[in-house]
Design an enzyme around this catalytic site. Structure first.
Site, short mmCIF file in Angstrom:
data_model
loop_
_atom_site.label_atom_id
_atom_site.label_comp_id
_atom_site.label_asym_id
_atom_site.label_seq_id
_atom_site.Cartn_x
_atom_site.Cartn_y
_atom_site.Cartn_z
N GLN A 81 -1.71 -3.84 -0.56
CA GLN A 81 -1.00 -3.46 -1.78
C GLN A 81 -1.34 -4.38 -2.95
O GLN A 81 -0.83 -4.19 -4.05
CB GLN A 81 0.52 -3.48 -1.54
CG GLN A 81 1.00 -2.55 -0.45
CD GLN A 81 0.89 -1.08 -0.83
OE1 GLN A 81 0.77 -0.72 -1.99
NE2 GLN A 81 0.94 -0.21 0.17
N LYS A 121 -6.23 3.31 -0.77
CA LYS A 121 -5.14 2.97 -1.69
C LYS A 121 -5.66 2.48 -3.04
O LYS A 121 -4.88 2.16 -3.93
CB LYS A 121 -4.25 1.88 -1.07
CG LYS A 121 -3.47 2.35 0.17
CD LYS A 121 -2.51 1.27 0.61
CE LYS A 121 -2.09 1.37 2.06
NZ LYS A 121 -1.27 2.52 2.39
#
Lengths: 163, 426
Positions: B220, B243
């Site tokens: 992240q 991502k």
């Protein structure tokens, strides 16, 4: 179909005022089921009453669909023989797997017809089935299994009698 | 200013954002912490590779094989440069989960090899009863379960750093949790559930002070902020491609040259060997040692296109954009009655994943109301079930943004939450 059609008043009512919620003083079988994708949990307990009908208790935490489904299930199967509980579960399973194309049979499903809209939301079907899966497992653990011959309480007999 | 990125122009690069869903609602995509959408340049890069240069890499005596190898190794170099690393320190994996398993298996495999092939084993990777592995209470299952398994196989003990009520690591007894028994410290850089950005440098320094290997889950962080991976101070850092605007099917494990060279292979077979005889084999140097079988060549090419796209936007501007959006989302959610942020409720050392609980409404039901309006969010435990338990919630609803989101997307989510509250009478 919009979201209001999914959340029928019957579902909300069972969610806010669950029937039959609570564990039994003495259970012959118990099953704890979780939905690992969202953390919904339900515990279903079962034993056999003096008249040969199921005595059902449940506890759980989770979304409105899973918890209302447990409440509706407890109303539907309490006091009925195992064969009829199996038949109701089969009917509910068919409704859930029907992608919204199955017309629910209110005579069999009672308040559970309100879950017809759930079948159009694949992610929610598991929520609705969670307590039914727990019931089936709890019955198996308790050895409360229907005879292979359907008895008079079974749905197949009723269906034959319906025009 | 939030509009330091030209979001309207960026959105044109993402065809899927034109989708209309649930009837005729424009898609509002607030689930990028699960997976990001892909710009046309990434899709084109993969297609171009297949249409012009597709062949097996690192083998074959023909022109296409040379071009495919150049494309694959060129992608490795570009992705390495994006995070300030050397190409040979980058291992391509299927996803970040595989990268973290690769790290954990270096320990369990070394621990198994030590009895029969001690000459192949670096003692830093041997776990025994009495040793400990340290994680945190905010790990994604991908950086928790592999370590549970490594401990189960070796008799080592799993420890964890707990959390404070505001969703940060409780570092009060750090020196007790990470001690002389500790062989590995595996921590998340930015929590996918809480949004917390952790002081990884401090944790890695503490790991090294006791001689432990430091592992960071950067899934992240690398997509959302400038990250100079070697300066995190870790030995191994894993993240995923999908991502960060890249394709699925590719992740990255960065390792320091010395540590990668000390690790036994994870998956074995073709491509990762040096010599093979019937009795035994020897293995290629990293990174190839850890890339068994035909690699994900087109995905590497796609991920290289993604890092070019992000570099063109500028990672500092990406981080600034998301920081402003996160502040906007936190303020909007906190202005709602009955809404509680799960994680830091202030906008410092925090990323753009914002989890919350709505009094009286289960996250699944909140998510359903948002979905009904075309707003895509994640509901559930976000593969961090112990973190949910720590905050006494069965699950959360999570908004997460990226380069293609703006305040109007947050506004749509807020409207959906209000509608759910009105409907459920909560």
């Amino acid at each position: 179909m919009n979201v209001e059609a999914l959340y029928q008043d019957i579902i909300l009512d069972h969610y806010k005022h669950p029937r039959g919620r609570g564990l039994l003083a003495e259970a012959s079988g118990e099953s704890h089921q979780v939905n690992p994708t969202c953390g919904d949990e339900v515990t279903v307990q079962v034993s056999l009453g003096p008249e040969g009908g199921l005595v059902v208790g449940f506890e759980g935490q989770g979304c409105s669909i899973s918890q209302a489904s447990a409440s509706v299930m407890s109303e539907l199967v309490s006091g009925v023989p195992a064969a009829r509980a199996d038949a109701i579960r089969a009917e509910f399973l068919e409704l859930m797997r029907g992608k919204g194309a199955v017309e629910p049979d209110e005579d069999v499903l009672g308040d559970a017809v309100a879950f017809a809209g759930v079948a159009k939301y694949p992610a929610r079907i598991k929520c609705a089935l969670l307590p039914w899966t727990a019931l089936q497992d709890a019955q198996a653990r308790a050895g409360i299994i229907a005879d292979t011959q359907p008895d008079e309480g079974s749905i197949s007999t009723q269906k034959e009698g319906r025009s | 200013m939030v509009e330091s990125l030209d979001v309207a122009r960026i959105r044109k690069d993402f065809p899927i954002l034109e989708r209309r869903v649930r009837g005729d609602h424009p898609l509002v995509y607030l689930d990028s912490a699960a997976t990001s959408q892909k710009p046309t340049v990434v899709l084109d890069a993969e297609r171009h590779f297949y249409e012009t240069s597709n062949a097996g890499v690192h083998r074959g005596a023909h022109q296409l094989a040379e071009e495919a190898t150049d494309a694959y190794e060129g992608a490795r170099a570009e992705i390495a440069s994006f995070v300030g690393a050397q190409p040979d320190d980058l291992v391509f994996t299927k996803n970040a989960t595989e990268g973290l398993n690769l790290a954990a298996y270096a320990f369990s495999n070394s621990s198994a090899l030590v009895a029969h092939a001690p000459e192949r084993v670096d003692p830093r990777f041997v776990l025994r009863p009495g040793d400990s592995v340290v994680v945190t209470q905010m790990e994604h299952h991908a950086n928790l379960v592999p370590w549970q398994e490594a401990c189960a196989k070796t008799g080592a003990t799993l420890r964890w750093i707990g959390l404070t009520d505001d969703g940060r690591l409780d570092l009060a007894d750090l020196d007790r949790v990470i001690d002389s028994t500790t062989k590995a410290v595996a921590v998340v850089h930015q929590s996918n559930l809480l949004g917390t950005v952790n002081p990884v440098r401090l944790l890695m320094d503490r790991a090294h002070a006791v001689g432990a290997i430091g592992v960071v889950d950067a899934c992240q962080s690398v997509p959302h902020m400038p990250v100079d991976v070697p300066s995190l101070g870790a030995d191994l850092v894993a993240w995923s491609g999908h991502k960060m605007l890249g394709p699925t099917g590719i992740g990255v494990l960065w390792g320091s040259t010395d540590v990668l060279a000390s690790m036994p292979p994870f998956l074995t077979g073709g491509s990762m060997i040096e010599t093979v005889q019937m009795e035994h084999s020897t293995y290629a140097a990293p990174p190839k040692r850890f890339e068994a079988g035909t690699p994900m060549t087109a995905q590497a090419v796609g991920l290289a296109a993604a890092v070019r796209y992000l570099s063109d936007l500028g990672m500092h501007r990406v981080a600034e954009h998301e920081h402003a959006l996160t502040g906007y989302a936190l303020a909007a959610l906190q202005a709602l009655r009955g809404v509680r942020i799960i994680g830091p409720d202030t906008n410092h050392d925090r990323g753009s994943a914002v989890s919350f609980a709505v009094d009286g409404i289960h996250p699944h039901d909140v998510g359903q109301f948002l979905d009904d309006r075309g707003v895509a969010v994640r509901v559930g435990h976000h593969c961090a079930w112990p973190t949910c338990r720590r905050f006494d919630v069965p699950a959360t609803t999570r908004l997460s943004t990226y380069v293609y989101n703006d305040e109007s997307d947050i506004d749509q989510a807020i409207d959906g939450i209000l509608a759910a509250q009105a409907f459920f009478g909560a």
